[in-house]
Design an enzyme around this catalytic site. Structure first.
Site, PDB file in Angstrom:
ATOM      1  N   GLU A 258       0.894  -1.154   0.000  1.00  0.00           N
ATOM      2  CA  GLU A 258       0.000   0.000   0.000  1.00  0.00           C
ATOM      3  C   GLU A 258       0.929   1.200   0.000  1.00  0.00           C
ATOM      4  OE1 GLU A 258      -1.833   2.937   1.672  1.00  0.00           O
ATOM      5  OE2 GLU A 258      -2.319   1.597   3.340  1.00  0.00           O
ATOM      6  N   CYS A 297      -2.635   8.313   3.902  1.00  0.00           N
ATOM      7  CA  CYS A 297      -2.524   7.684   2.588  1.00  0.00           C
ATOM      8  C   CYS A 297      -3.770   7.939   1.757  1.00  0.00           C
ATOM      9  CB  CYS A 297      -2.257   6.197   2.736  1.00  0.00           C
ATOM     10  SG  CYS A 297      -3.401   5.373   3.847  1.00  0.00           S
TER      11      CYS A 297
END
Ligand code: NDP
Length: 676
Positions: A258, A297
């Site tokens: 990720e 994120c």
């Protein structure tokens, strides 16, 4: 505050910082507060300890045992939240940022604990999907199963969520039955270390289930094999480097990543100023820019608005951002704290400058902004910075440069296709949001942009009161995205647990499948019940235990009575000629629900006993109509048992109704709660 020595927990021992240790500075004051890392850490011993001690101990437990363990760990962490908050202020995070990281992490663990109990068996094998019919008579069947990997999960986490980042990976890993070695980013590892200490000190975890690397990880990744998993969160550059570790490539080690993500938020063409959607958009975008000082994120990096609304968006956003008080995160008035470190500040400013070559800064000046209660020079503070890109079609950096701070760029779109094309220029992201009240807009974006995003978040006046926010990954929903975002997938309920298990296709006879899956498969051996199964307690019932009832003939009077009693006088039950014109029926037929009621009348044992309640019925199918004069009989088999609490458990019964010619009339699964 004295210098904190941040230890690793390796093969049962706490290992203090040693050779090669790195200093860690407070985000707020810039002063050194801790040191972490030890070049002498025995990473092979850690891997051995996880594989030989932690893994076997975890695999002995059932999914439900492990789910209970997660609940206990989350409860324990909840008791120590204040200590975690206290340390976490040094990372630059405010109290509301702590709610995302610390409370959010604990909440994620609770959700996995609950899903483990509700959606997974109290056993060792997870059945993935239904039985597949591989033969004509059903003597050879197929079933996919998942069993825990027999290695170790190495979790490499980013600095921005020292608690949530660990727990969102740890919960599904432990639930799967796999031990973890957690390696937090060094910049904030002191918060993770405390959370790990709390969990280990509780004594809830079996030895070897959880180890910690504070500082460098040495050559651990080059010692992994096919039973191990790496789950990484951080920058695309590091991900690229780590996924090319020779042992990872050669041994096909699962590598979940990720990484960078240029998330977009689209203002729908319908959401003009004055609509609830316009106000909602401004609120969501400004929150996403400033929460965790933009170090999320999922933060909104690209603000995509109709060309006609660009100016209104800039003005409304600027007005809102102007109210954001920047300062010492411990102050209650502070709305945005500091970036994590001086080097992160330099990185953000460099990247903002790159974006500035293609877009004009319309709000926020890093050379001139107020900081409350802290020194703007010593701490890693930056103001929110809003850019406007006039030509997003030819621009490149606004679509590929992630300034990991409170930095976002407004860009205009001509029509919805253009908005979709701009959103997709991120080349794969974790989340895109669309603020619209028009379902057609939502559908067009889902079809045009779904393939580029791990999550699409739609919000409007109908959902805004209860919506969870563009930036919140939820344990129930997948988190991850294609392309630039790393191509990984985490969370998503039980899907996230499966990343730590091997899916195996099992082929064999019904008895073989029943034994492996701990679930009776039609065609498997029936066990004659020693007494009526409704008289037997939960613990006494065996999988496969079966009752065959006597037959009952269905009469025309029964059909008439049922029709008038219930009011269901549908023509197929009342009018022979009309029913005959229907291709499904030979003439008047019994109601399906009459047959179910007769079935209950045939198999029920009426006395007070261990069956406490009928809680449902799954997968009902009517296969063959029943006419007056036909008879039906029932076969009732214990298919699966799942404990629910200390007093009772769920019994799933496989039920078939057959007629006088042994043809299948109906089939379903009946659920009851039975006392222990
Ligand atoms: P990094 O990629 O530098 O670090 C991520 C993790 O990888 C840290 O735990 C780091 O440990 C570890 N790591 C780095 N090198 C190695 C190595 N050779 N072997 C093993 N582990 C290693 O990211 P940062 O956390 O420093 O963040 C940098 C940038 O990444 C941000 O500015 C942002 O752009 C992006 N990022 C993106 C996120 C997202 O989800 N989209 C989340 C966080 C960051 P250590 O700290 O000890 O070096």
């Amino acid at each position: 505050m004295s210098l904190l020595e941040i230890s690793s927990y390796a093969a049962g021992d706490w290992v203090k910082p040693g050779a090669g240790a790195r200093n860690i500075a407070s985000a707020v004051t810039g002063a050194t507060i801790a040191s972490a890392g030890n070049d002498d850490l025995d990473v092979q011993a850690m891997l051995d300890h996880a594989r030989k001690v932690g893994g076997p101990a975890l695999r002995k437990l059932t999914f439900h045992d492990r789910a209970r363990m997660l609940k206990a760990l989350a409860t324990e962490l909840g008791k120590h939240k204040d200590a975690l908050y206290d340390l976490s202020f040094h990372t630059g995070a405010t109290q509301s940022d702590h709610m995302i990281d610390i409370d959010g992490g604990i909440g994620t663990m609770f959700v996995f604990a609950s899903k483990g109990r509700r959606e997974m068996p109290d056993g060792h094998v997870y059945l993935d999907g239904d039985v597949e019919q591989l033969s004509r008579t059903g003597s050879f069947l197929g079933q996919h199963i998942c069993t825990p990997l027999q290695g170790v999960a190495v979790h490499i986490n980013a600095f921005n969520f020292p608690v949530w980042g660990m727990l969102e990976k740890l919960a599904p890993t432990l639930l799967a039955g796999v031990p973890a070695i957690v390696k937090p980013a060094t910049a904030t590892c002191y918060v993770t270390e405390l959370a790990v200490k709390i969990m280990l000190d509780s004594g809830i975890l079996p030895e070897g289930a959880l180890q910690l690397v504070s500082g460098g990880i040495g050559d651990m990744l080059n010692r992994l094999d096919c039973q191990d998993v790496v789950s990484f969160t951080g920058s695309a550059n590091t991900a690229l480097k780590l996924r090319n570790t020779p042992a990872i490539v050669e041994n096909s080690v699962r590598f979940v990543a990720e990484q960078d993500s240029l998330n977009a938020s689209i203002l729908g063409p319908d959401a003009a100023p004055g609509t609830p959607e316009f106000d909602l958009f401004i609120k969501e975008v400004s929150r996403e820019m400033t929460a965790k000082a933009g170090q999320k994120c999922t933060a909104v990096r690209r603000i995509i608005a109709p060309e006609a609304q660009v100016q209104a968006v800039i003005e409304a956003l600027s007005a809102r951002l102007a109210k954001v008080v920047i300062g010492d995160p411990r102050l209650e008035t502070t709305r945005m704290g500091a970036l994590v470190s001086g080097s992160q500040k330099r990185d953000v400013l460099e990247k903002a400058a790159l974006i500035g070559t293609e877009a004009k800064r319309v709000f926020g000046d890093p050379e001139n902004f107020a900081v409350e209660g802290a020194d703007a020079e010593q701490g890693a503070f930056v103001p929110p910075m809003l850019f406007h890109c006039e030509d997003p079609d030819t621009a490149v950096h606004v679509h590929d440069t992630e300034a990991f701070g409170p930095v976002s760029t407004v860009m205009g779109y001509r029509d919805l296709d253009h908005a979709i094309a701009l959103a997709n220029r991120g080349q794969g992201s974790l989340v895109a949001s669309v603020i619209t009240h028009d379902p057609a807009v939502a559908r067009a974006v889902a079809l045009g942009s779904g393939a580029f995003h791990g999550r699409l978040y739609f919000n409007n006046r109908d959902s805004m009161k209860e919506s969870t926010g563009h930036g919140s990954p939820l344990p129930h929903m997948v988190h991850g995205g294609p392309g630039r975002a790393g191509g990984g997938e985490e969370l998503g309920g039980v899907r996230g647990v499966k990343h730590y298990m091997q899916r195996t296709a099992i082929q064999g006879s019904p008895d073989i499948l029943s034994a492996i899956g701990d679930k009776w498969v039609p065609g498997g051996t029936e066990i004659a019940a020693p007494a009526h199964p409704f008289t037997r307690k939960y613990g006494e019932l065996s999988i496969g235990e079966t009752l065959h009832t006597a037959p009952r003939t269905v009469t025309l009077d029964d059909i008439e009575h049922f029709a008038h009693f219930t009011g269901d006088t549908f023509y197929a039950h009342m009018d022979d000629a009309a029913a005959k014109r229907n291709p499904f029926f030979p003439g008047r037929v019994a109601h399906g629900y009459l047959l179910l009621s007769f079935a209950a009348g045939l198999f029920v044992q009426p006395d007070e006993g261990p069956v406490l309640a009928n809680t449902g019925l799954d997968g009902l199918r009517f296969m063959k109509p029943v006419s007056a004069g036909d008879s039906i009989k029932v076969r009732l088999t214990v298919k699966k048992k799942t404990p629910r609490n200390e007093e009772y458990g769920e019994v799933r019964w496989h039920v078939t109704l057959t007629n006088q010619d042994d043809e299948l009339v109906a089939e379903y699964e009946l659920l009851t709660m039975n006392a222990f």
